[in-house]
Write an enzyme that holds these catalytic residues in place. Structure first.
Site, mmCIF file in Angstrom:
data_model
loop_
_atom_site.group_PDB
_atom_site.id
_atom_site.type_symbol
_atom_site.label_atom_id
_atom_site.label_comp_id
_atom_site.label_asym_id
_atom_site.label_seq_id
_atom_site.Cartn_x
_atom_site.Cartn_y
_atom_site.Cartn_z
ATOM 1 N N PRO A 2 1.133 -1.109 0.119
ATOM 2 C CG PRO A 2 -0.509 -1.926 1.769
ATOM 3 C CD PRO A 2 0.699 -2.227 0.802
ATOM 4 C CD GLU A 3 3.024 2.982 -4.497
ATOM 5 O OE1 GLU A 3 3.029 4.448 -5.070
ATOM 6 O OE2 GLU A 3 2.818 1.881 -5.225
#
Ligand SMILES: [Zn+2]
Length: 275
Positions: A2-3
């Site tokens: 996840p960014e």
């Protein structure tokens, strides 16, 4: 992994259900998930806290909790870094824990916030000093301090290739492999270009591209590229990421993949020819 947009999506989706809930207890099922404090102290300190707000800084998910002691002014934050496979799930507290549930926070209203993490790289902190965890991060790319002037002089303060520099969380916070490749394509900058070769106009274009691609990611609830993060749609709108051999949406040239600092890097050799 996840960014920024994926973590922001977690925060936005969980916020309405979490605000105002009281933490009844914490079931730490894998001790190394907890970075600080000790498991004993963690269980003691988190019990009875109230969730005042839900937020994000860079790729960190944050629960802002009530004050340590009334009048002390000091409040706890529960900070979670999802790393490779971390997932946050709100469910009924009666549900039997799953194999990869590392931390279960029992909440008022018969709910539980579950940190599930198959690969165990994720980390959790409970702290009254969030700067201990977040203090070294670079500016927030959607924040006010991330101006074209700041980016131009920061790029020139380093002599590094653009891709690894943008992935460096102490330089700018929240970007990972997907959004960096997408932003460099929009800005027409080669991933291996030297940071101190970027002109003022290019720095401004890069800033705009980073903000555009992050906002687009958030609008589409992030990108779902593996089994962990679900529900996002941004993967259907990639320009270059994971599109090797496919046509560039701007010029039609074949997207290429190179490895930069051990990360697969996707770019258009025609649009991003400047080195
Ligand atoms: Zn192109």
């Amino acid at each position: 992994m996840p960014e920024l947009p994926e973590v922001e999506t977690f925060a936005r989706q969980l916020k309405p259900a979490l605000i105002g809930k009281k933490i009844l207890s914490a079931d730490l099922r894998w001790n190394r998930t907890l970075a600080a404090p000790s498991p004993k102290k963690f269980r003691e300190q988190i019990q009875g806290q109230k969730i005042l707000d839900v937020g994000r800084r860079a790729k960190y998910f944050i629960l802002h909790l009530s004050s340590l002691r009334p009048g002390s002014g000091q409040a706890f934050s529960l900070i979670i870094h999802l790393r490779m496979s971390g997932d946050l799930i709100l469910r009924d507290s009666t549900i039997i824990p799953g194999k990869h549930d590392r931390l279960i926070i029992e909440l008022s209203g018969n709910k539980a916030l579950v940190f599930n993490d198959t690969r165990k790289f994720g980390r959790v902190w409970l702290t009254a000093n969030p700067d201990d965890v977040l203090g070294k991060l670079g500016p927030e790319p959607l924040g006010k301090e991330f101006t074209p002037q700041w980016l131009y002089s920061a790029l020139h303060g380093k002599r590094r290739q653009l891709k690894p520099l943008l992935l460096d969380q102490t330089f700018i916070a929240g970007l990972g492999n997907i959004y960096t490749d997408e932003a460099l394509h929009i800005a027409k900058l080669h991933p291996l270009a030297a940071s101190d070769s970027v002109t003022e106009d290019q720095a401004e274009a890069l800033r705009e591209a980073i903000r555009k691609v992050l906002r687009e990611g958030i609008r589409r609830n992030g990108a779902s590229i593996d089994w962990v993060y679900r529900g996002g749609q941004f993967q259907n709108y990639f320009r270059v990421y994971d599109r090797v051999g496919k046509p560039c949406p701007v010029c039609g040239a074949e997207i290429q993949r190179i490895v930069v600092g051990q990360r697969g890097t996707h770019f258009c050799p025609q649009c991003q020819s400047v080195r």
